[in-house]
Design a protein around this motif. Structure first.
Motif, PDB file in Angstrom:
ATOM      1  N   MET A   1      31.252  48.589 116.909  1.00 51.25           N
ATOM      2  CA  MET A   1      31.908  48.958 118.454  1.00 51.25           C
ATOM      3  C   MET A   1      32.985  48.999 117.667  1.00 51.25           C
ATOM      4  O   MET A   1      33.302  48.626 116.487  1.00 51.25           O
ATOM      5  N   THR A   2      33.928  50.236 118.482  1.00 51.07           N
ATOM      6  CA  THR A   2      35.071  50.511 118.447  1.00 51.07           C
ATOM      7  C   THR A   2      35.174  49.882 119.087  1.00 51.07           C
ATOM      8  O   THR A   2      35.522  49.228 120.007  1.00 51.07           O
ATOM      9  N   GLN A   3      36.476  49.534 118.154  1.00 51.67           N
ATOM     10  CA  GLN A   3      37.877  48.157 118.457  1.00 51.67           C
ATOM     11  C   GLN A   3      39.096  49.002 118.315  1.00 51.67           C
ATOM     12  O   GLN A   3      39.658  49.312 117.507  1.00 51.67           O
ATOM     13  N   MET A   4      40.022  48.357 119.122  1.00 49.34           N
ATOM     14  CA  MET A   4      41.436  48.328 119.260  1.00 49.34           C
ATOM     15  C   MET A   4      42.272  47.824 118.119  1.00 49.34           C
ATOM     16  O   MET A   4      41.899  47.006 118.053  1.00 49.34           O
ATOM     17  N   PHE A 134      30.748  55.266 122.512  1.00 52.72           N
ATOM     18  CA  PHE A 134      31.715  56.443 121.515  1.00 52.72           C
ATOM     19  C   PHE A 134      31.555  55.716 120.019  1.00 52.72           C
ATOM     20  O   PHE A 134      31.964  56.117 118.497  1.00 52.72           O
ATOM     21  N   ALA A 135      30.834  54.577 119.257  1.00 49.05           N
ATOM     22  CA  ALA A 135      30.672  53.975 117.579  1.00 49.05           C
ATOM     23  C   ALA A 135      29.215  54.610 117.939  1.00 49.05           C
ATOM     24  O   ALA A 135      29.118  54.907 116.242  1.00 49.05           O
ATOM     25  N   SER A 136      28.121  55.327 118.172  1.00 47.87           N
ATOM     26  CA  SER A 136      26.815  56.339 117.888  1.00 47.87           C
ATOM     27  C   SER A 136      27.495  57.420 117.899  1.00 47.87           C
ATOM     28  O   SER A 136      28.289  58.336 117.874  1.00 47.87           O
ATOM     29  N   ASN A 138      27.726  61.577 117.475  1.00 40.49           N
ATOM     30  CA  ASN A 138      27.285  62.765 118.204  1.00 40.49           C
ATOM     31  C   ASN A 138      27.397  62.319 119.290  1.00 40.49           C
ATOM     32  O   ASN A 138      26.927  62.803 120.568  1.00 40.49           O
ATOM     33  N   ALA A 139      28.385  61.493 119.679  1.00 39.87           N
ATOM     34  CA  ALA A 139      28.240  60.690 121.585  1.00 39.87           C
ATOM     35  C   ALA A 139      29.182  61.775 121.716  1.00 39.87           C
ATOM     36  O   ALA A 139      29.776  62.660 121.876  1.00 39.87           O
ATOM     37  N   ASP A 140      28.802  62.100 123.637  1.00 39.22           N
ATOM     38  CA  ASP A 140      29.624  62.985 124.228  1.00 39.22           C
ATOM     39  C   ASP A 140      30.499  62.527 124.220  1.00 39.22           C
ATOM     40  O   ASP A 140      31.138  60.874 124.732  1.00 39.22           O
ATOM     41  N   PRO A 141      31.899  63.366 123.742  1.00 37.74           N
ATOM     42  CA  PRO A 141      33.229  62.943 124.278  1.00 37.74           C
ATOM     43  C   PRO A 141      33.517  63.008 125.413  1.00 37.74           C
ATOM     44  O   PRO A 141      34.082  62.679 125.828  1.00 37.74           O
ATOM     45  N   ALA A 142      32.396  63.555 126.482  1.00 36.95           N
ATOM     46  CA  ALA A 142      32.952  62.715 127.689  1.00 36.95           C
ATOM     47  C   ALA A 142      32.491  61.308 128.193  1.00 36.95           C
ATOM     48  O   ALA A 142      33.228  60.946 130.044  1.00 36.95           O
ATOM     49  N   GLY A 143      32.456  60.527 127.253  1.00 39.03           N
ATOM     50  CA  GLY A 143      31.426  59.114 127.642  1.00 39.03           C
ATOM     51  C   GLY A 143      30.729  59.379 128.451  1.00 39.03           C
ATOM     52  O   GLY A 143      29.208  59.634 128.321  1.00 39.03           O
ATOM     53  N   PRO A 144      30.086  57.970 128.775  1.00 43.19           N
ATOM     54  CA  PRO A 144      29.048  57.847 129.398  1.00 43.19           C
ATOM     55  C   PRO A 144      28.444  58.275 129.966  1.00 43.19           C
ATOM     56  O   PRO A 144      28.700  58.640 130.901  1.00 43.19           O
ATOM     57  N   ALA A 145      27.166  58.429 130.033  1.00 42.64           N
ATOM     58  CA  ALA A 145      25.967  59.549 131.241  1.00 42.64           C
ATOM     59  C   ALA A 145      26.553  58.992 133.478  1.00 42.64           C
ATOM     60  O   ALA A 145      26.764  56.925 132.467  1.00 42.64           O
ATOM     61  N   GLN A 146      26.157  59.393 133.867  1.00 45.73           N
ATOM     62  CA  GLN A 146      26.511  58.345 135.131  1.00 45.73           C
ATOM     63  C   GLN A 146      25.472  57.002 135.248  1.00 45.73           C
ATOM     64  O   GLN A 146      26.315  56.105 136.225  1.00 45.73           O
ATOM     65  N   ASP A 147      24.832  57.037 134.954  1.00 45.69           N
ATOM     66  CA  ASP A 147      23.457  55.883 135.064  1.00 45.69           C
ATOM     67  C   ASP A 147      24.092  54.993 134.390  1.00 45.69           C
ATOM     68  O   ASP A 147      23.897  53.829 134.889  1.00 45.69           O
ATOM     69  N   GLU A 148      24.159  55.000 132.914  1.00 42.03           N
ATOM     70  CA  GLU A 148      24.712  54.583 132.418  1.00 42.03           C
ATOM     71  C   GLU A 148      25.849  53.604 133.024  1.00 42.03           C
ATOM     72  O   GLU A 148      26.150  51.891 132.858  1.00 42.03           O
ATOM     73  N   ILE A 149      27.191  54.325 133.900  1.00 43.25           N
ATOM     74  CA  ILE A 149      28.347  54.004 134.318  1.00 43.25           C
ATOM     75  C   ILE A 149      28.362  53.102 135.428  1.00 43.25           C
ATOM     76  O   ILE A 149      28.491  51.672 135.737  1.00 43.25           O
ATOM     77  N   GLU A 150      26.949  53.621 136.532  1.00 39.09           N
ATOM     78  CA  GLU A 150      26.074  52.632 137.522  1.00 39.09           C
ATOM     79  C   GLU A 150      26.162  51.363 137.273  1.00 39.09           C
ATOM     80  O   GLU A 150      26.083  50.588 137.714  1.00 39.09           O
ATOM     81  N   ALA A 151      25.245  51.104 136.113  1.00 36.74           N
ATOM     82  CA  ALA A 151      24.592  49.700 135.954  1.00 36.74           C
ATOM     83  C   ALA A 151      25.549  49.139 135.397  1.00 36.74           C
ATOM     84  O   ALA A 151      25.420  48.183 135.845  1.00 36.74           O
ATOM     85  N   ALA A 152      26.398  49.144 134.886  1.00 33.69           N
ATOM     86  CA  ALA A 152      27.439  48.994 134.163  1.00 33.69           C
ATOM     87  C   ALA A 152      28.189  48.541 135.817  1.00 33.69           C
ATOM     88  O   ALA A 152      28.634  47.134 135.458  1.00 33.69           O
ATOM     89  N   LEU A 153      28.904  48.914 136.673  1.00 32.09           N
ATOM     90  CA  LEU A 153      29.089  49.262 137.821  1.00 32.09           C
ATOM     91  C   LEU A 153      28.631  47.777 138.443  1.00 32.09           C
ATOM     92  O   LEU A 153      29.287  47.222 139.004  1.00 32.09           O
ATOM     93  N   ALA A 154      27.341  47.789 138.273  1.00 33.39           N
ATOM     94  CA  ALA A 154      26.665  46.812 139.026  1.00 33.39           C
ATOM     95  C   ALA A 154      26.616  45.472 139.020  1.00 33.39           C
ATOM     96  O   ALA A 154      27.040  44.158 139.419  1.00 33.39           O
ATOM     97  N   LEU A 155      27.803  44.925 137.340  1.00 31.14           N
ATOM     98  CA  LEU A 155      28.047  43.867 136.532  1.00 31.14           C
ATOM     99  C   LEU A 155      29.701  43.568 137.060  1.00 31.14           C
ATOM    100  O   LEU A 155      30.487  42.849 136.804  1.00 31.14           O
ATOM    101  N   VAL A 156      30.222  44.869 137.786  1.00 31.36           N
ATOM    102  CA  VAL A 156      31.978  44.406 137.733  1.00 31.36           C
ATOM    103  C   VAL A 156      32.208  43.833 139.350  1.00 31.36           C
ATOM    104  O   VAL A 156      31.631  44.246 140.430  1.00 31.36           O
TER     105      VAL A 156
END
Length: 324
Positions: A1-4, A134-136, A138-156
Motif C-alpha cells: 500500500m502507498t504510504q506517506m 497507485f500501488a499496482s 501500470n496504474a492509471d495516473p488519473a486514479g481509480p475508475a468511477q465505478d470503484e470510486i462510487e463503491a467507496a463513496l457508498a461507505l462514506v
C-alpha cells in the motif's frame, strides 16, 4: 500500500513566569539548555525540542509530553495496529471508547455538519482505494475508475456513525475512520494545555499544526510563515493549520492528492494552499481540510459557526483571498 513518508518537527519554545524565552527555531545542538526527544507521532518520525532556562523542569515536561504523545497515538493513529481507531476499523465497533476519542469525534461532527460534509473522517475507504490503485503496476495516473470510486463513496458518511461514552459503531461492513485531518491539531492543543498547567505562560508549539500561547519574550506576537502562501501571520493565543493538495500526491506531480472530497471522491484541485487561523488547533486542522472543497461563499457560511476564525487561501490560478 502507498504510504506517506513524512518527518514531523515538533518544536516548543516556552517560558515560565520569571524565566527568559529562548529563540524558537534554535538548533538543538547549538543550544545547551535545550532538552530533546525523538520518536514518532501519528505515523511520522518526530522531534520535540523544549527551550527553557530551568533544565530540570524542561526534562520533566518533555517526559510528560512524550508520554502524552504516545498515549494519544495509541488512540488516534492508523499506523498503530492496536490503537483504538485501528480496533474500531477492524471490528466495526468499539466498546468503552477512550474519553479523548469521543471528544474528538464530537468536534468532527461539528466541522462535518457546518461544512455540509466537506470534512468527513469516514473518507478512509476512499483513501485506501487510491492507495491500492497507485500501488499496482501500470496504474492509471488519473486514479481509480468511477465505478470503484462510487463503491467507496457508498461507505462514506459521518452521519451514519453512532457514538457515545459507551460505544462507537460503524454500521456498514467496510466503513472506516481516519482522524489524520484533525488529530494533529488535537495533539497540539493537548500539549499546549499541559504546558499551561505547568505554569508556562508563553509558548509556540508546532506539532504538525501550530498554536501560540501568549507572546514572545520581548512582548511581540509570535510570527509564523505560511510557505504555500508566501505570507507571515502574527499569533497571540491562536492556532494556524495549513493544508495543500501538494502536501502529498499518490504518484507524484499531477496525480490525485491525498485530500479527497468525501462527497465526490475526487482529489482537491480548487486551491493550492489553505490556512485557517482559529483559537484552537484541532478546529483549525479540520477546517483547513474542509475548505479545500468549498467555494468562498461556502467558506464564509462555514466560518459563521466558528467565531474568531479566518481563512487565507491561494486559488489554483494564484489569486490570494482572506475570508472571515
Amino acid at each position: 500500500m502507498t504510504q506517506m513518508t513524512r518527518r514531523r518537527f515538533i518544536g516548543i519554545s516556552a517560558a515560565a513566569a520569571g524565566l527568559s524565552l529562548l529563540p524558537f527555531g534554535t538548533v538543538a545542538g547549538d543550544m545547551p539548555d535545550a532538552v530533546v526527544w525523538r520518536g514518532r507521532a501519528m505515523g511520522a518520525a518526530a522531534e520535540l525540542i523544549l527551550h527553557h532556562r530551568d533544565r530540570e523542569l524542561a526534562r520533566a515536561l518533555v517526559a510528560r509530553m512524550a508520554g502524552e504523545i504516545d498515549r494519544l497515538e495509541r488512540i488516534f493513529s492508523l499506523y498503530v495496529p492496536d490503537s483504538s481507531l485501528s480496533q474500531l476499523n477492524a471490528a466495526g465497533a468499539l466498546a468503552a471508547p477512550p474519553r479523548e476519542l469521543i471528544e474528538l469525534l464530537s468536534l468532527c461532527r461539528d466541522v462535518w455538519a457546518a461544512s455540509a460534509g466537506a470534512f468527513d473522517p469516514t473518507v478512509q475507504p476512499l483513501w485506501a482505494l487510491h492507495a491500492r490503485h497507485f500501488a499496482s503496476a501500470n496504474a492509471d495516473p488519473a486514479g481509480p475508475a468511477q465505478d470503484e470510486i462510487e463503491a467507496a463513496l457508498a461507505l462514506v458518511g459521518f452521519g451514519r456513525l453512532a457514538f457515545d461514552n459507551s460505544r462507537v459503531a460503524l454500521p456498514l461492513k467496510g466503513m472506516a475512520l481516519t482522524l489524520n485531518g484533525i488529530a494533529q491539531g488535537f495533539l497540539t492543543d493537548r500539549i499546549v494545555g499541559m504546558l499551561r498547567d505547568a505554569g508556562v505562560t508563553d509558548t509556540l508549539a508546532d506539532i504538525g499544526e501550530v498554536r501560540a500561547m501568549g507572546r514572545r519574550g520581548d512582548g511581540s506576537p509570535w510570527r509564523v510563515g505560511i510557505g504555500g502562501l508566501g505570507d507571515t501571520v502574527e499569533l497571540v493565543d491562536r492556532a494556524i493549520a495549513t493544508s495543500s493538495p501538494d502536501g502529498f500526491r499518490f504518484a507524484g506531480p499531477g496525480s490525485p492528492a491525498h485530500l479527497l472530497d468525501p462527497r465526490t471522491g475526487r482529489s482537491a484541485r480548487r486551491y493550492g494552499c489553505v490556512s485557517v487561523l482559529s483559537p484552537g488547533a484541532a478546529a483549525a486542522d479540520g477546517l483547513s481540510t474542509a475548505c479545500n472543497f468549498l467555494d468562498p461563499p461556502a467558506i464564509e457560511a462555514l466560518l459563521a459557526a466558528f467565531p474568531e476564525t479566518q481563512v487565507r487561501l491561494r486559488s489554483a490560478d494564484g489569486r490570494r483571498l482572506r475570508l472571515g
